[in-house]
Design an enzyme around this catalytic site. Structure first.
Site, PDB file in Angstrom:
ATOM      1  N   LYS A  38       0.852  -1.196   0.000  1.00  0.00           N
ATOM      2  CA  LYS A  38       0.000   0.000   0.000  1.00  0.00           C
ATOM      3  C   LYS A  38       0.886   1.242   0.000  1.00  0.00           C
ATOM      4  O   LYS A  38       1.975   1.225   0.603  1.00  0.00           O
ATOM      5  CB  LYS A  38      -0.880  -0.053   1.261  1.00  0.00           C
ATOM      6  CG  LYS A  38      -1.904   1.063   1.399  1.00  0.00           C
ATOM      7  CD  LYS A  38      -2.760   0.810   2.643  1.00  0.00           C
ATOM      8  CE  LYS A  38      -3.767   1.898   2.920  1.00  0.00           C
ATOM      9  NZ  LYS A  38      -4.622   1.585   4.088  1.00  0.00           N
ATOM     10  N   SER A  75      -9.541   1.815   3.441  1.00  0.00           N
ATOM     11  CA  SER A  75      -8.738   2.633   2.571  1.00  0.00           C
ATOM     12  C   SER A  75      -7.804   1.825   1.659  1.00  0.00           C
ATOM     13  O   SER A  75      -7.289   2.365   0.686  1.00  0.00           O
ATOM     14  CB  SER A  75      -7.908   3.606   3.403  1.00  0.00           C
ATOM     15  OG  SER A  75      -7.012   2.908   4.247  1.00  0.00           O
ATOM     16  N   SER A 127      -9.424  -0.958   7.346  1.00  0.00           N
ATOM     17  CA  SER A 127      -8.972  -0.710   5.973  1.00  0.00           C
ATOM     18  C   SER A 127      -8.410  -1.908   5.236  1.00  0.00           C
ATOM     19  O   SER A 127      -8.245  -1.843   4.023  1.00  0.00           O
ATOM     20  CB  SER A 127      -7.928   0.394   5.970  1.00  0.00           C
ATOM     21  OG  SER A 127      -8.580   1.617   5.995  1.00  0.00           O
TER      22      SER A 127
HETATM   23  N1  GLN Z   1     -12.531   3.842   7.305  1.00  0.00           N
HETATM   24  C1  GLN Z   1     -11.800   4.034   8.504  1.00  0.00           C
HETATM   25  C2  GLN Z   1     -11.315   5.459   8.598  1.00  0.00           C
HETATM   26  O1  GLN Z   1     -11.521   6.191   7.672  1.00  0.00           O
HETATM   27  C3  GLN Z   1     -10.669   3.046   8.599  1.00  0.00           C
HETATM   28  C4  GLN Z   1      -9.449   3.470   7.923  1.00  0.00           C
HETATM   29  C5  GLN Z   1      -8.274   2.573   8.118  1.00  0.00           C
HETATM   30  O2  GLN Z   1      -8.370   1.482   8.673  1.00  0.00           O
HETATM   31  N2  GLN Z   1      -7.129   3.087   7.720  1.00  0.00           N
HETATM   32  O3  GLN Z   1     -10.754   5.846   9.581  1.00  0.00           O
END
Ligand code: GLN
Length: 483
Positions: free
Chosen positions: A78, A153, A177
């Site tokens: 990532k 994400s 994410s």
């Molecule tokens: N959707 C969650 C957020 O926006 C999780 C994001 C993540 O795990 N990086 O914080």
């Protein structure tokens, strides 16, 4: 159907000479070309991957028994995981053109076992988002239906595995994410116990939540990658081997798990507002499957469900506001060309460099930490987190696992939630729990939604440091499923 669905298949083919590392990389590069329109990769390191493959093939010819544990494993990372000499942007303008000076410990450990890193994948900016629509590199499309989001994400990571462009992907999971995009794309996604994998070289979002996780075609590959990456690290004081910590939930090492397990699920979660009937039914179907295999799957009331989203978003935005203070246009990253004074350098570099969503979170986090509101928001959320942890640990003393859907819906259409940040935040309801508690959690593909035919994921969460038991169980389940 992917060409290689497991590392053991690849390594068997390498041993017999049926394939080579170069042929494997060549296959993945061709897949990347075929699926370019999905926008999963920000950058592909083709030449480097091919020359590493050649070096491994030459080595295999000379000393086949000295194969590294990950020989033949081609992995995407990532765009918030550092790899020395390679660019990393966290999908943000503020880091455009930035090159990592060092590699994440997780990356170093993969490379030391002969893994090949093929490229960096698209994501929501600084890991903030649930749909991969918040990236300077544009959105990622879900291969199951390109009019829909891949989740976020780590959307690029999920699509990179879904479309067979690599064997596995590294993502980061602060609140789901890794697991939510895995669920939306029909693959496996795993977040370890907090502290199991070093965060050194992972661009920080919410440091008491962040963990590097793995997206893959099966739980056995996840277990192999975990074994390579896990463990103490001088560069991250929170990374440990977990010895003695199992007792925080249940000292399972002392009690080898029986063949039938006790699994809890929360009726409140299945009945919650916004839960799609198709996802609910798929989860109930999974419960029936477990019961048919002799496991005791029982309802347990969890009355703190309404608190988990506010607790998560107060604490992670607070941590993000502090972590992202380092992007000041001075030390590294983008500096606004329009700035003429020191103050303008800070102001313009940050205003131009961060997206609306990142700014929203920095503002919210700064607000909840401000002296007049600290107790009312940050302090209260810390207490709520402690309560949630206690309750979850108590349940995990009586049960082996907790079962939850990955998300209340399947993948939504582009733009459906982007105008309403709260609707987007609420979609994280089932994943953030594991990060609040620090426990390991695994997203498991559980078939297709009966109407829209999109993948549905369910999640199993285990006690602290019990990922061994969790991944073993998942492998057995998979064997039963495949017959
Ligand atoms: N959707 C969650 C957020 O926006 C999780 C994001 C993540 O795990 N990086 O914080």
């Amino acid at each position: 159907m992917p060409k290689y669905t497991s590392l053991s298949d690849i390594q068997a083919a390498l041993r017999t000479g049926e394939t080579t590392c170069r042929a494997i990389v060549g296959h993945y590069l061709a897949q990347i070309e075929k699926t370019r329109h999905l926008n999963a990769y920000i950058e592909v390191w083709a030449d480097e991957a091919l020359s590493k493959a050649d070096a491994l093939d030459a080595h295999l010819g000379e000393a086949p028994t000295k194969m590294g544990r990950l020989c033949g494993a081609v992995i995407s990372i990532k765009d918030n995981i550092c790899y020395a000499g390679h660019q990393v942007t966290a999908a943000s303008k503020i880091l455009e053109g930035f090159t990592s000076l060092y590699s994440a410990t997780a990356v170093e450990r993969l490379l030391a076992e002969d893994a090949i890193i093929i490229g960096r994948t698209n994501c929501d900016q600084f890991g903030m988002g649930s749909s991969n629509e918040n990236s300077i590199h544009g959105p990622v499309l879900n291969a199951a239906d390109p009019s829909r989001v891949p989740g976020g994400s780590s959307g690029g990571a999920a699509v990179s595995v879904q479309t067979d462009t690599c064997l596995a992907a590294l993502g980061s999971d602060t609140g789901g994410s890794v697991r939510q995009p895995a669920g939306f794309c029909g693959i496996w996604g795993f977040k370890p116990t907090y502290g199991r994998i070093s965060r050194h070289g992972l661009i920080a979002y919410g440091s008491s939540f962040d963990q590097i996780g793995v997206l893959a075609h099966n739980p056995a590959d996840i277990a192999t990658l975990l074994k390579v990456m896990e463990g103490p690290d001088d560069f991250d004081a929170t990374a440990t081997d977990g010895k003695g910590r199992e007792a925080e939930t249940k000292p399972s090492a002392l009690h080898p798990p029986p063949s039938t397990l006790k699994i809890a699920y929360f009726p409140e979660a299945l009945d919650s507002e916004g839960m799609e009937a198709g996802v609910r039914n798929a989860t109930l179907g999974f419960i029936e499957q477990l019961q048919a295999a002799g496991h005791a799957v029982e309802p347990v009331s969890f009355d703190l469900l309404d608190f988990i989203i506010p607790t998560y978003y107060v604490l992670t935005t607070a941590e993000a506001s502090s972590n992202l203070a380092r992007y000041d246009g001075i030390r590294y990253g983008r500096r606004s060309p329009a700035a003429k004074t020191l103050e303008e350098t800070y102001l313009l570099s940050r205003s131009e460099g961060f997206s609306e969503e990142v700014k929203r979170r920095i503002l919210l986090g700064t607000f909840v930490l401000s002296s007049g509101y600290y107790d009312a928001y940050y302090g209260k959320a810390q207490r709520a987190r402690a309560l949630i942890r206690q309750r979850i640990f108590a349940i995990l003393r009586d049960f082996d696992f907790i079962l939850m859907p990955v998300a209340p819906t399947t993948a939504w259409r582009f733009g459906e939630k982007s105008a309403d940040p709260v609707a987007m935040y609420l979609s994280d309801i089932y994943t953030v729990l594991a990060n609040l508690a620090g426990i390991p959690a695994l997203a498991i593909p559980a078939g297709k939604h009966p109407e829209n035919r999109l993948p549905v994921g369910v999640q199993l969460m285990a006690g602290m440091w019990e990922e061994g038991k969790l991944l073993d169980f998942a492998q057995k389940l998979r064997k039963v499923e495949r017959g």
